[in-house]
Design a protein around this motif. Structure first.
Motif, PDB file in Angstrom:
ATOM      1  N   PHE A 140     -10.627   2.960  30.859  1.00 22.41           N
ATOM      2  CA  PHE A 140      -9.345   3.400  30.309  1.00 22.41           C
ATOM      3  C   PHE A 140      -9.528   3.975  28.912  1.00 22.41           C
ATOM      4  O   PHE A 140      -9.072   5.075  28.608  1.00 22.41           O
ATOM      5  CB  PHE A 140      -8.376   2.208  30.285  1.00 22.41           C
ATOM      6  N   LEU A 141     -10.228   3.238  28.069  1.00 19.37           N
ATOM      7  CA  LEU A 141     -10.439   3.691  26.687  1.00 19.37           C
ATOM      8  C   LEU A 141     -11.341   4.918  26.623  1.00 19.37           C
ATOM      9  O   LEU A 141     -11.043   5.887  25.928  1.00 19.37           O
ATOM     10  CB  LEU A 141     -11.006   2.553  25.846  1.00 19.37           C
ATOM     11  N   SER A 142     -12.453   4.860  27.356  1.00 20.31           N
ATOM     12  CA  SER A 142     -13.385   5.990  27.298  1.00 20.31           C
ATOM     13  C   SER A 142     -12.793   7.239  27.948  1.00 20.31           C
ATOM     14  O   SER A 142     -12.998   8.346  27.456  1.00 20.31           O
ATOM     15  CB  SER A 142     -14.717   5.624  27.948  1.00 20.31           C
ATOM     16  N   MET A 199     -13.078  14.075  36.460  1.00 24.94           N
ATOM     17  CA  MET A 199     -12.736  12.797  35.832  1.00 24.94           C
ATOM     18  C   MET A 199     -11.331  12.360  36.216  1.00 24.94           C
ATOM     19  O   MET A 199     -11.096  11.174  36.497  1.00 24.94           O
ATOM     20  CB  MET A 199     -12.828  12.911  34.305  1.00 24.94           C
ATOM     21  N   LEU A 200     -10.385  13.295  36.215  1.00 23.05           N
ATOM     22  CA  LEU A 200      -9.009  12.970  36.601  1.00 23.05           C
ATOM     23  C   LEU A 200      -8.947  12.460  38.040  1.00 23.05           C
ATOM     24  O   LEU A 200      -8.242  11.493  38.328  1.00 23.05           O
ATOM     25  CB  LEU A 200      -8.110  14.196  36.451  1.00 23.05           C
ATOM     26  N   ALA A 201      -9.672  13.107  38.928  1.00 30.75           N
ATOM     27  CA  ALA A 201      -9.668  12.691  40.334  1.00 30.75           C
ATOM     28  C   ALA A 201     -10.242  11.293  40.494  1.00 30.75           C
ATOM     29  O   ALA A 201      -9.704  10.471  41.247  1.00 30.75           O
ATOM     30  CB  ALA A 201     -10.457  13.694  41.174  1.00 30.75           C
ATOM     31  N   GLN A 202     -11.313  11.007  39.783  1.00 28.68           N
ATOM     32  CA  GLN A 202     -11.947   9.693  39.896  1.00 28.68           C
ATOM     33  C   GLN A 202     -11.020   8.591  39.404  1.00 28.68           C
ATOM     34  O   GLN A 202     -10.798   7.596  40.088  1.00 28.68           O
ATOM     35  CB  GLN A 202     -13.254   9.661  39.115  1.00 28.68           C
ATOM     36  N   ILE A 203     -10.477   8.749  38.228  1.00 19.49           N
ATOM     37  CA  ILE A 203      -9.637   7.690  37.674  1.00 19.49           C
ATOM     38  C   ILE A 203      -8.303   7.615  38.403  1.00 19.49           C
ATOM     39  O   ILE A 203      -7.737   6.535  38.574  1.00 19.49           O
ATOM     40  CB  ILE A 203      -9.466   7.830  36.153  1.00 19.49           C
ATOM     41  N   PHE A 204      -7.799   8.762  38.876  1.00 20.84           N
ATOM     42  CA  PHE A 204      -6.560   8.751  39.652  1.00 20.84           C
ATOM     43  C   PHE A 204      -6.728   7.939  40.933  1.00 20.84           C
ATOM     44  O   PHE A 204      -5.795   7.240  41.348  1.00 20.84           O
ATOM     45  CB  PHE A 204      -6.114  10.177  39.980  1.00 20.84           C
ATOM     46  N   ASN A 249      -6.761  -7.284  31.708  1.00 11.11           N
ATOM     47  CA  ASN A 249      -5.740  -8.329  31.821  1.00 11.11           C
ATOM     48  C   ASN A 249      -4.544  -8.065  30.915  1.00 11.11           C
ATOM     49  O   ASN A 249      -3.850  -8.995  30.508  1.00 11.11           O
ATOM     50  CB  ASN A 249      -6.322  -9.716  31.531  1.00 11.11           C
ATOM     51  N   LEU A 250      -4.302  -6.804  30.582  1.00 12.14           N
ATOM     52  CA  LEU A 250      -3.188  -6.444  29.708  1.00 12.14           C
ATOM     53  C   LEU A 250      -2.104  -5.686  30.444  1.00 12.14           C
ATOM     54  O   LEU A 250      -0.929  -6.020  30.349  1.00 12.14           O
ATOM     55  CB  LEU A 250      -3.686  -5.602  28.528  1.00 12.14           C
ATOM     56  N   TYR A 251      -2.492  -4.624  31.130  1.00 14.92           N
ATOM     57  CA  TYR A 251      -1.536  -3.730  31.783  1.00 14.92           C
ATOM     58  C   TYR A 251      -1.900  -3.564  33.246  1.00 14.92           C
ATOM     59  O   TYR A 251      -3.075  -3.439  33.577  1.00 14.92           O
ATOM     60  CB  TYR A 251      -1.535  -2.355  31.124  1.00 14.92           C
ATOM     61  N   PRO A 252      -0.902  -3.518  34.129  1.00 11.01           N
ATOM     62  CA  PRO A 252      -1.214  -3.253  35.538  1.00 11.01           C
ATOM     63  C   PRO A 252      -1.641  -1.806  35.736  1.00 11.01           C
ATOM     64  O   PRO A 252      -1.154  -0.909  35.064  1.00 11.01           O
ATOM     65  CB  PRO A 252       0.117  -3.534  36.251  1.00 11.01           C
ATOM     66  N   MET A 253      -2.574  -1.605  36.640  1.00 11.93           N
ATOM     67  CA  MET A 253      -3.028  -0.249  36.962  1.00 11.93           C
ATOM     68  C   MET A 253      -2.027   0.360  37.927  1.00 11.93           C
ATOM     69  O   MET A 253      -2.111   0.178  39.141  1.00 11.93           O
ATOM     70  CB  MET A 253      -4.414  -0.283  37.602  1.00 11.93           C
ATOM     71  N   THR A 254      -1.068   1.071  37.365  1.00 10.06           N
ATOM     72  CA  THR A 254      -0.055   1.742  38.173  1.00 10.06           C
ATOM     73  C   THR A 254      -0.080   3.228  37.851  1.00 10.06           C
ATOM     74  O   THR A 254      -0.724   3.656  36.888  1.00 10.06           O
ATOM     75  CB  THR A 254       1.345   1.180  37.879  1.00 10.06           C
ATOM     76  N   LEU A 255       0.638   3.987  38.633  1.00  8.93           N
ATOM     77  CA  LEU A 255       0.704   5.422  38.368  1.00  8.93           C
ATOM     78  C   LEU A 255       1.437   5.705  37.066  1.00  8.93           C
ATOM     79  O   LEU A 255       1.130   6.684  36.381  1.00  8.93           O
ATOM     80  CB  LEU A 255       1.370   6.144  39.539  1.00  8.93           C
ATOM     81  N   GLU A 256       2.362   4.838  36.680  1.00  9.11           N
ATOM     82  CA  GLU A 256       3.034   4.992  35.391  1.00  9.11           C
ATOM     83  C   GLU A 256       2.042   4.807  34.246  1.00  9.11           C
ATOM     84  O   GLU A 256       2.099   5.511  33.241  1.00  9.11           O
ATOM     85  CB  GLU A 256       4.194   3.997  35.253  1.00  9.11           C
ATOM     86  N   SER A 264       0.908   7.453  31.390  1.00  9.76           N
ATOM     87  CA  SER A 264       0.930   7.168  29.947  1.00  9.76           C
ATOM     88  C   SER A 264      -0.437   7.414  29.322  1.00  9.76           C
ATOM     89  O   SER A 264      -0.524   7.857  28.173  1.00  9.76           O
ATOM     90  CB  SER A 264       1.402   5.743  29.681  1.00  9.76           C
ATOM     91  N   LEU A 265      -1.513   7.169  30.069  1.00  6.90           N
ATOM     92  CA  LEU A 265      -2.850   7.481  29.576  1.00  6.90           C
ATOM     93  C   LEU A 265      -2.997   8.976  29.335  1.00  6.90           C
ATOM     94  O   LEU A 265      -3.525   9.399  28.298  1.00  6.90           O
ATOM     95  CB  LEU A 265      -3.908   6.996  30.567  1.00  6.90           C
ATOM     96  N   LEU A 266      -2.516   9.772  30.275  1.00  6.89           N
ATOM     97  CA  LEU A 266      -2.569  11.223  30.096  1.00  6.89           C
ATOM     98  C   LEU A 266      -1.716  11.668  28.910  1.00  6.89           C
ATOM     99  O   LEU A 266      -2.132  12.536  28.133  1.00  6.89           O
ATOM    100  CB  LEU A 266      -2.109  11.935  31.368  1.00  6.89           C
ATOM    101  N   ASN A 267      -0.550  11.071  28.754  1.00  2.00           N
ATOM    102  CA  ASN A 267       0.328  11.423  27.635  1.00  2.00           C
ATOM    103  C   ASN A 267      -0.307  11.092  26.287  1.00  2.00           C
ATOM    104  O   ASN A 267      -0.250  11.895  25.349  1.00  2.00           O
ATOM    105  CB  ASN A 267       1.673  10.712  27.756  1.00  2.00           C
ATOM    106  N   VAL A 268      -0.919   9.931  26.184  1.00  5.10           N
ATOM    107  CA  VAL A 268      -1.571   9.536  24.932  1.00  5.10           C
ATOM    108  C   VAL A 268      -2.740  10.453  24.629  1.00  5.10           C
ATOM    109  O   VAL A 268      -2.921  10.889  23.480  1.00  5.10           O
ATOM    110  CB  VAL A 268      -2.012   8.054  24.995  1.00  5.10           C
ATOM    111  N   SER A 269      -3.534  10.758  25.649  1.00  2.00           N
ATOM    112  CA  SER A 269      -4.674  11.656  25.433  1.00  2.00           C
ATOM    113  C   SER A 269      -4.202  13.026  24.958  1.00  2.00           C
ATOM    114  O   SER A 269      -4.783  13.618  24.039  1.00  2.00           O
ATOM    115  CB  SER A 269      -5.485  11.813  26.719  1.00  2.00           C
ATOM    116  N   TYR A 270      -3.160  13.534  25.561  1.00  4.84           N
ATOM    117  CA  TYR A 270      -2.647  14.839  25.159  1.00  4.84           C
ATOM    118  C   TYR A 270      -2.061  14.785  23.746  1.00  4.84           C
ATOM    119  O   TYR A 270      -2.221  15.733  22.970  1.00  4.84           O
ATOM    120  CB  TYR A 270      -1.603  15.342  26.156  1.00  4.84           C
ATOM    121  N   SER A 271      -1.427  13.682  23.399  1.00  3.44           N
ATOM    122  CA  SER A 271      -0.878  13.541  22.038  1.00  3.44           C
ATOM    123  C   SER A 271      -1.991  13.571  20.991  1.00  3.44           C
ATOM    124  O   SER A 271      -1.874  14.250  19.971  1.00  3.44           O
ATOM    125  CB  SER A 271      -0.091  12.243  21.918  1.00  3.44           C
TER     126      SER A 271
END
Length: 178
Positions: A59-61, A92-97, A150-157, A161-168
């Motif tokens: 997630f971070l990388s 990368m998007l396909a793999q993590i998606f 153990n912090l956030y569920p792996m959901t499409l939302e 949000s990961l994509l939004n933060v990266s773009y920001s």
């Protein structure tokens, strides 16, 4: 997913074939359904324990690499390099998606277990069986989840949000660069 869908089907039809048989046969069937539900819960928990910190690192990388690659697209001038960077971003998007998609599906299908138990033929059964079905329904209200650290569920939302933060962060870098 197959185990969850099988449990849903069996909950909807747990009285099929035993209409004329005794209470003990239904009691054994419902006990087996409770055991199967607990086995699925343990399985998802074990998977989560194995991958949660790996998912956190990814997630971070992924966020950092995506931001850097988007920034790199602004800097390079050679079309061949741009094509390579875009191809790498999409791979990368396909793999993590794929990870987020399947985790989201497990979560959504686990929520349907309660609905399947409730929609089953429970009206004419003894109270002991109703209580066991109620336990399944209550436990199924809490979804089975694969989490990121153990912090956030792996959901499409969460993926969005990961994509939004990266773009920001990319837009911040671009403004600083220009």
């Amino acid at each position: 997913m197959v185990q969850i869908k099988t449990l849903q089907h069996r909950l909807r039809n747990f009285r099929s074939g035993v209409w004329n048989e005794g209470h003990s046969k239904l009691e054994r069937k419902i006990h087996k359904l409770v055991e199967d539900h607990l086995r699925i819960i343990r399985y998802v928990k074990d998977i989560n324990d194995l991958v949660t910190y790996i998912c956190l690192i990814e997630f971070l990388s992924f966020g950092l690499i995506l931001c850097a690659l988007l920034f790199l697209l602004n800097v390079i001038n050679v079309m061949a390099q741009a094509v390579i960077v875009v191809a790498y971003i999409f791979s990368m998007l396909a793999q993590i998606f794929a990870f987020y998609w399947h985790s989201n599906e497990v979560r959504e299908e686990s929520m349907k277990i309660a609905e399947a138990a409730y929609s089953g033929p429970w009206v004419d059964v003894e109270n002991s069986i109703k209580k066991k079905l109620l336990l399944i329904i209550i436990r199924a209200q809490r979804p089975l989840e694969i989490t990121v650290g153990n912090l956030y569920p792996m959901t499409l939302e969460m993926f969005q949000s990961l994509l939004n933060v990266s773009y920001s962060y990319f837009t911040i870098l671009r403004r600083l660069y220009n």
